[in-house]
Write a protein that holds these residues in place. Structure first.
Motif, PDB file in Angstrom:
ATOM      1  N   PRO A   2       0.819  -1.222   0.000  1.00  0.00           N
ATOM      2  CA  PRO A   2       0.000   0.000   0.000  1.00  0.00           C
ATOM      3  C   PRO A   2       0.853   1.273   0.000  1.00  0.00           C
ATOM      4  O   PRO A   2       0.457   2.287  -0.584  1.00  0.00           O
ATOM      5  CB  PRO A   2      -0.794  -0.087   1.314  1.00  0.00           C
ATOM      6  CG  PRO A   2      -0.644  -1.481   1.801  1.00  0.00           C
ATOM      7  CD  PRO A   2       0.598  -2.050   1.190  1.00  0.00           C
ATOM      8  N   ILE A   3       2.034   1.198   0.610  1.00  0.00           N
ATOM      9  CA  ILE A   3       2.926   2.360   0.649  1.00  0.00           C
ATOM     10  C   ILE A   3       3.513   2.612  -0.746  1.00  0.00           C
ATOM     11  O   ILE A   3       3.512   3.746  -1.244  1.00  0.00           O
ATOM     12  CB  ILE A   3       4.038   2.144   1.697  1.00  0.00           C
ATOM     13  CG1 ILE A   3       3.417   2.051   3.098  1.00  0.00           C
ATOM     14  CG2 ILE A   3       5.082   3.247   1.628  1.00  0.00           C
ATOM     15  CD1 ILE A   3       4.360   1.542   4.180  1.00  0.00           C
ATOM     16  N   LEU A   4       3.945   1.546  -1.402  1.00  0.00           N
ATOM     17  CA  LEU A   4       4.490   1.678  -2.764  1.00  0.00           C
ATOM     18  C   LEU A   4       3.417   2.194  -3.724  1.00  0.00           C
ATOM     19  O   LEU A   4       3.682   3.034  -4.587  1.00  0.00           O
ATOM     20  CB  LEU A   4       5.026   0.322  -3.249  1.00  0.00           C
ATOM     21  CG  LEU A   4       6.316  -0.143  -2.557  1.00  0.00           C
ATOM     22  CD1 LEU A   4       6.597  -1.615  -2.880  1.00  0.00           C
ATOM     23  CD2 LEU A   4       7.502   0.738  -2.954  1.00  0.00           C
ATOM     24  N   ALA A   5       2.179   1.705  -3.551  1.00  0.00           N
ATOM     25  CA  ALA A   5       1.081   2.141  -4.427  1.00  0.00           C
ATOM     26  C   ALA A   5       0.827   3.635  -4.277  1.00  0.00           C
ATOM     27  O   ALA A   5       0.659   4.368  -5.261  1.00  0.00           O
ATOM     28  CB  ALA A   5      -0.181   1.343  -4.109  1.00  0.00           C
ATOM     29  N   GLU A   6       0.823   4.100  -3.034  1.00  0.00           N
ATOM     30  CA  GLU A   6       0.567   5.517  -2.772  1.00  0.00           C
ATOM     31  C   GLU A   6       1.711   6.394  -3.317  1.00  0.00           C
ATOM     32  O   GLU A   6       1.483   7.453  -3.881  1.00  0.00           O
ATOM     33  CB  GLU A   6       0.410   5.710  -1.263  1.00  0.00           C
ATOM     34  CG  GLU A   6      -0.293   6.978  -0.851  1.00  0.00           C
ATOM     35  CD  GLU A   6      -1.732   7.061  -1.329  1.00  0.00           C
ATOM     36  OE1 GLU A   6      -2.510   6.126  -1.054  1.00  0.00           O
ATOM     37  OE2 GLU A   6      -2.071   8.077  -1.981  1.00  0.00           O
ATOM     38  N   LEU A   7       2.943   5.925  -3.160  1.00  0.00           N
ATOM     39  CA  LEU A   7       4.102   6.653  -3.710  1.00  0.00           C
ATOM     40  C   LEU A   7       3.982   6.742  -5.228  1.00  0.00           C
ATOM     41  O   LEU A   7       4.241   7.794  -5.830  1.00  0.00           O
ATOM     42  CB  LEU A   7       5.400   5.927  -3.348  1.00  0.00           C
ATOM     43  CG  LEU A   7       5.857   6.009  -1.886  1.00  0.00           C
ATOM     44  CD1 LEU A   7       6.923   4.948  -1.611  1.00  0.00           C
ATOM     45  CD2 LEU A   7       6.398   7.405  -1.560  1.00  0.00           C
ATOM     46  N   ASN A   8       3.559   5.645  -5.811  1.00  0.00           N
ATOM     47  CA  ASN A   8       3.450   5.556  -7.261  1.00  0.00           C
ATOM     48  C   ASN A   8       2.403   6.526  -7.812  1.00  0.00           C
ATOM     49  O   ASN A   8       2.650   7.243  -8.780  1.00  0.00           O
ATOM     50  CB  ASN A   8       3.100   4.105  -7.620  1.00  0.00           C
ATOM     51  CG  ASN A   8       3.379   3.825  -9.074  1.00  0.00           C
ATOM     52  OD1 ASN A   8       4.275   4.428  -9.665  1.00  0.00           O
ATOM     53  ND2 ASN A   8       2.598   2.939  -9.651  1.00  0.00           N
ATOM     54  N   ILE A   9       1.235   6.553  -7.148  1.00  0.00           N
ATOM     55  CA  ILE A   9       0.159   7.457  -7.560  1.00  0.00           C
ATOM     56  C   ILE A   9       0.640   8.899  -7.582  1.00  0.00           C
ATOM     57  O   ILE A   9       0.329   9.681  -8.461  1.00  0.00           O
ATOM     58  CB  ILE A   9      -1.046   7.339  -6.585  1.00  0.00           C
ATOM     59  CG1 ILE A   9      -1.746   6.004  -6.774  1.00  0.00           C
ATOM     60  CG2 ILE A   9      -2.016   8.501  -6.765  1.00  0.00           C
ATOM     61  CD1 ILE A   9      -2.766   5.695  -5.681  1.00  0.00           C
ATOM     62  N   ARG A  10       1.450   9.249  -6.568  1.00  0.00           N
ATOM     63  CA  ARG A  10       1.897  10.636  -6.440  1.00  0.00           C
ATOM     64  C   ARG A  10       3.206  10.920  -7.145  1.00  0.00           C
ATOM     65  O   ARG A  10       3.713  12.036  -7.089  1.00  0.00           O
ATOM     66  CB  ARG A  10       2.029  10.975  -4.949  1.00  0.00           C
ATOM     67  CG  ARG A  10       0.676  11.079  -4.285  1.00  0.00           C
ATOM     68  CD  ARG A  10       0.730  10.978  -2.784  1.00  0.00           C
ATOM     69  NE  ARG A  10      -0.581  10.594  -2.311  1.00  0.00           N
ATOM     70  CZ  ARG A  10      -1.579  11.454  -2.103  1.00  0.00           C
ATOM     71  NH1 ARG A  10      -1.375  12.729  -2.263  1.00  0.00           N
ATOM     72  NH2 ARG A  10      -2.758  11.022  -1.716  1.00  0.00           N
ATOM     73  N   ARG A  11       3.800   9.857  -7.716  1.00  0.00           N
ATOM     74  CA  ARG A  11       5.106   9.994  -8.352  1.00  0.00           C
ATOM     75  C   ARG A  11       6.146  10.524  -7.372  1.00  0.00           C
ATOM     76  O   ARG A  11       6.978  11.361  -7.705  1.00  0.00           O
ATOM     77  CB  ARG A  11       5.042  10.924  -9.581  1.00  0.00           C
ATOM     78  CG  ARG A  11       4.043  10.499 -10.617  1.00  0.00           C
ATOM     79  CD  ARG A  11       4.713   9.696 -11.735  1.00  0.00           C
ATOM     80  NE  ARG A  11       3.755   9.146 -12.677  1.00  0.00           N
ATOM     81  CZ  ARG A  11       3.240   7.911 -12.589  1.00  0.00           C
ATOM     82  NH1 ARG A  11       3.584   7.094 -11.607  1.00  0.00           N
ATOM     83  NH2 ARG A  11       2.381   7.473 -13.489  1.00  0.00           N
ATOM     84  N   TRP A  12       6.073  10.041  -6.137  1.00  0.00           N
ATOM     85  CA  TRP A  12       7.065  10.417  -5.137  1.00  0.00           C
ATOM     86  C   TRP A  12       8.073   9.275  -5.002  1.00  0.00           C
ATOM     87  O   TRP A  12       7.689   8.103  -5.085  1.00  0.00           O
ATOM     88  CB  TRP A  12       6.412  10.629  -3.760  1.00  0.00           C
ATOM     89  CG  TRP A  12       5.533  11.830  -3.662  1.00  0.00           C
ATOM     90  CD1 TRP A  12       5.406  12.836  -4.568  1.00  0.00           C
ATOM     91  CD2 TRP A  12       4.636  12.139  -2.576  1.00  0.00           C
ATOM     92  NE1 TRP A  12       4.480  13.756  -4.125  1.00  0.00           N
ATOM     93  CE2 TRP A  12       3.995  13.354  -2.900  1.00  0.00           C
ATOM     94  CE3 TRP A  12       4.318  11.513  -1.375  1.00  0.00           C
ATOM     95  CZ2 TRP A  12       3.064  13.959  -2.065  1.00  0.00           C
ATOM     96  CZ3 TRP A  12       3.380  12.108  -0.536  1.00  0.00           C
ATOM     97  CH2 TRP A  12       2.763  13.325  -0.878  1.00  0.00           C
ATOM     98  N   SER A  13       9.335   9.619  -4.801  1.00  0.00           N
ATOM     99  CA  SER A  13      10.301   8.578  -4.449  1.00  0.00           C
ATOM    100  C   SER A  13      10.492   8.613  -2.943  1.00  0.00           C
ATOM    101  O   SER A  13      10.281   9.636  -2.299  1.00  0.00           O
ATOM    102  CB  SER A  13      11.623   8.805  -5.179  1.00  0.00           C
ATOM    103  OG  SER A  13      12.107  10.089  -4.882  1.00  0.00           O
TER     104      SER A  13
END
Ligand code: ZN
Ligand code: FE
Length: 258
Positions: free
Chosen positions: A37-48
């Motif tokens: 879920p953390i990777l998914a949220e980072l991905n949605i926001r394009r955050w590293s």
């Protein structure tokens, strides 16, 4: 600009928190119950992801760390004193110390009680504190390792932070904690209002975090053990030792079936 916080529900009732500085494009996560879920949220926001902050060693706060570390370049930050029980730390930190993160100062606060190596992370610049399983909305974590005196001392340190500080804790326990708090202090108008607010949030599927230090001081029974009505509610005299009042309150919560 203050830091941005994104709440990431994990597992049954855990929360991880993404904290982001938009000016620097830097992001950290507080606790990692599970990676996806953390990777998914980072991905949605394009955050590293730059850092992973750990509050304590329990599996439901660290199990996602290995995968996050594999899939990102994040460094793992946690309490040096508990390093043996935590996943390998890239940056061990000391309770009582201060580190620079996301362009702000972050104070590491020792908050033993739930575990002896538990720490909280306070960002005074953005008025945020991440408390894991120490101070929670209308409650506090169970005493697995520490003594009541330790936990009460930890909670008082957090209660001394500025009133407006937003409190982000490790679990969604708002409603259960509200039922217990109301059983202790049914006539507290702030608590009544807060309980209604939490119910409405949960009806809408929203988290009951964050709270604020001010709201907790007015409503959380575990921060209010010096008040006569709390002492009375646990069946103790008005001059009872606050540590004993706290211990009894915690014991009552452990067996409470609301
Ligand atoms: Zn825990
Ligand atoms: Fe937990």
């Amino acid at each position: 600009m203050p830091l941005e916080v994104v709440i990431v529900p994990c597992l049954e009732d855990n929360y991880a928190y993404l904290v982001h500085n938009p000016d620097l494009g830097e992001t950290l996560v507080v606790d990692a119950p599970e990676a996806d879920p953390i990777l998914a949220e980072l991905n949605i926001r394009r955050w590293s992801l730059d850092h992973i902050l750990v509050t304590h060693h329990h599996y439901d706060h660290v199990d996602g760390i290995e995968k996050l570390r594999r899939e990102t370049d994040a460094t793992v930050i946690g309490n040096a004193a508990d390093a043996e029980r935590l996943p390998p730390l890239d940056q061990p930190v000391e309770g009582g110390g201060e580190i620079a993160l996301l362009g702000e100062a972050c104070a590491v606060i020792d908050v033993p009680g739930h575990t002896v190596g538990h720490v909280a992370y306070h960002f005074p610049g953005s008025e945020l504190v991440f408390t894991g399983d120490s101070l929670m909305v209308l409650g506090c974590g169970r005493l697995f390792e520490g003594t009541p005196a330790q936990m009460l001392d930890s909670l008082m340190k957090l209660a001394a932070l500025p009133d407006r500080t937003k409190v982000y804790s490790g679990h969604e326990y708002g409603l259960a904690n509200a039922r217990f708090a109301l059983s202790v202090e049914p006539d507290n108008p702030f608590l009544q209002r807060k309980a209604k607010k939490l119910e409405k949030l949960r009806e809408e599927g929203l988290p009951t975090v964050p709270s604020t230090i001010e709201e907790e001081a007015l409503t959380n029974p575990f921060l209010r053990v010096r008040l006569p009505q709390i002492r009375k509610a646990v069946g103790m005299s008005e001059d009872a030792d606050p540590v004993e009042v706290f211990a009894e309150l915690r014991r009552m919560k452990d067996i409470f079936r609301g």
